[in-house]
Write an enzyme that holds these catalytic residues in place. Sequence first.
Site, PDB file in Angstrom:
ATOM      1  N   ALA A  70       0.993  -1.116   0.256  1.00 12.61           N
ATOM      2  CA  ALA A  70      -0.135  -0.095  -0.045  1.00 12.61           C
ATOM      3  C   ALA A  70       0.947   1.478   0.073  1.00 12.61           C
ATOM      4  O   ALA A  70       1.924   1.285  -0.471  1.00 12.61           O
ATOM      5  CB  ALA A  70      -0.801  -0.006   1.066  1.00 12.61           C
ATOM      6  N   SER A  71       0.550   2.196   0.704  1.00 16.26           N
ATOM      7  CA  SER A  71       1.292   3.485   0.748  1.00 16.26           C
ATOM      8  C   SER A  71       2.633   3.634   1.270  1.00 16.26           C
ATOM      9  O   SER A  71       3.541   4.496   1.174  1.00 16.26           O
ATOM     10  CB  SER A  71       0.602   4.663   1.529  1.00 16.26           C
ATOM     11  OG  SER A  71      -0.696   4.985   0.770  1.00 16.26           O
ATOM     12  N   ALA A  72       2.924   2.331   1.923  1.00 18.66           N
ATOM     13  CA  ALA A  72       4.447   2.246   2.171  1.00 18.66           C
ATOM     14  C   ALA A  72       5.445   2.119   0.901  1.00 18.66           C
ATOM     15  O   ALA A  72       6.522   2.773   1.020  1.00 18.66           O
ATOM     16  CB  ALA A  72       4.905   0.881   2.776  1.00 18.66           C
ATOM     17  N   LYS A  96       5.121   4.505  -1.373  1.00 19.65           N
ATOM     18  CA  LYS A  96       5.549   6.026  -1.470  1.00 19.65           C
ATOM     19  C   LYS A  96       6.785   6.025  -1.359  1.00 19.65           C
ATOM     20  O   LYS A  96       7.481   6.708  -1.874  1.00 19.65           O
ATOM     21  CB  LYS A  96       4.693   6.840  -0.904  1.00 19.65           C
ATOM     22  CG  LYS A  96       3.158   6.825  -1.235  1.00 19.65           C
ATOM     23  CD  LYS A  96       2.278   7.770  -0.410  1.00 19.65           C
ATOM     24  CE  LYS A  96       1.086   7.945  -0.992  1.00 19.65           C
ATOM     25  NZ  LYS A  96       0.046   6.618  -0.966  1.00 19.65           N
TER      26      LYS A  96
END
Length: 391
Positions: free
Chosen positions: A107-109, A111
């Site tokens: 997921a947003s990790a 980023k």
Amino acid sequence: MNDTTRLGDLRWTRGYTDPGWIRRFTSAGRELPPAAACGAARSPPVPCPSAPVDLHALDIALGGTTAKLEDLFTAAETDAFLVLHRGAVVHETYRHGTEAHTPHFNASAAKSYIGLMAATLAHQGLLDRSSAAGHYAPELAGTAFGDASVQDLLHMGTQVSYAGRPFDKAIEAQRYHAVVAPQLRPFGYTGPTTIREHLLTARATGRPGTAFRYENGNVEALAEVLRRVTGLTTSALLGEMIWSKIGAEEDAYYVLDGEGVEAACGGFSATARDVARLGEMLRCGGAVGGRQVVPEEVATTIAGGVPEGHPRRVRFPAAPPDSPATLSYHDLWWIPNDPYGSYLASGIHGQRLLVSPGLDMVAVHFGSQVVSPAVPAAPLLQAFLRIGTHL
């Protein structure tokens, strides 16, 4: 409401309210949607030595009470949890059908991995932080992201409205999911069907660099910049710069949109062991076995390099509105401002990579926790630091 509309509404919301549904997708990033691999090196993987430590009796603060590790796993809907201490695996567990070789959505990790590559390219002189994103991707000029600088994108420094809508973080997250995942589109959806189309609808509602607003479009615009600078797809770039050099056991994967473009802000899957290898590389100053993977200056300044003019302390996206702002944000990494120089990659439903140089520790957590005001977020960061101080 007809049956088709009802089905569309269920697809739109169900993934946020059912741990089993969440888990189905967090473990299927290379199976359900189109995906592109970030290739691991074809040489033998770098081994992770084992030095088990029994952490199950450790007291961990959980919801105002003292709990054990098993209670944390239950609260966090844990799928995988791995702790490295001084390069050795001291704890590793898998649940709910997840196994050591199972790629799991970060997921947003993810980023933070884009931020790492951007910081490396800037350090090498291939990317100018002060230049507008539109300088590298001209079609973004005139949009909120194209008129912002690379530095602004790296620090969530844009204020944006999509397609004339008032900005609402939860709604825009769902709209983004509809762009990259056709099965999540509600009945009658007529919005953008590719990431680039989505970015082109963004207009600025404030001057870049003056406020922090956590928004996926910053990362997707930055990923487009990196593709233009290097001439490589996001998956090929991560594979070349990092994944093939950390001794990974397995390929990692990016979900692709309808144009074959990677969902850079969160469509990334990898195993817990390989994400831990990435973290250990950073803990060791950007090196693996004496070979520099990213510049030492990039690795050692993640926690201390928040630029002047950007908010030093910001609120974690999932935190309650009345919670104190205790984190900083730098180059798409969360900075806990603890005494250990720690930094954190974080994603929805409980995805975490903590690198803590002062504690000689790396921790990886994959989960499928429901996102709801009725379900308190498990205090994963606090638990990691408690484990680290114990070790």
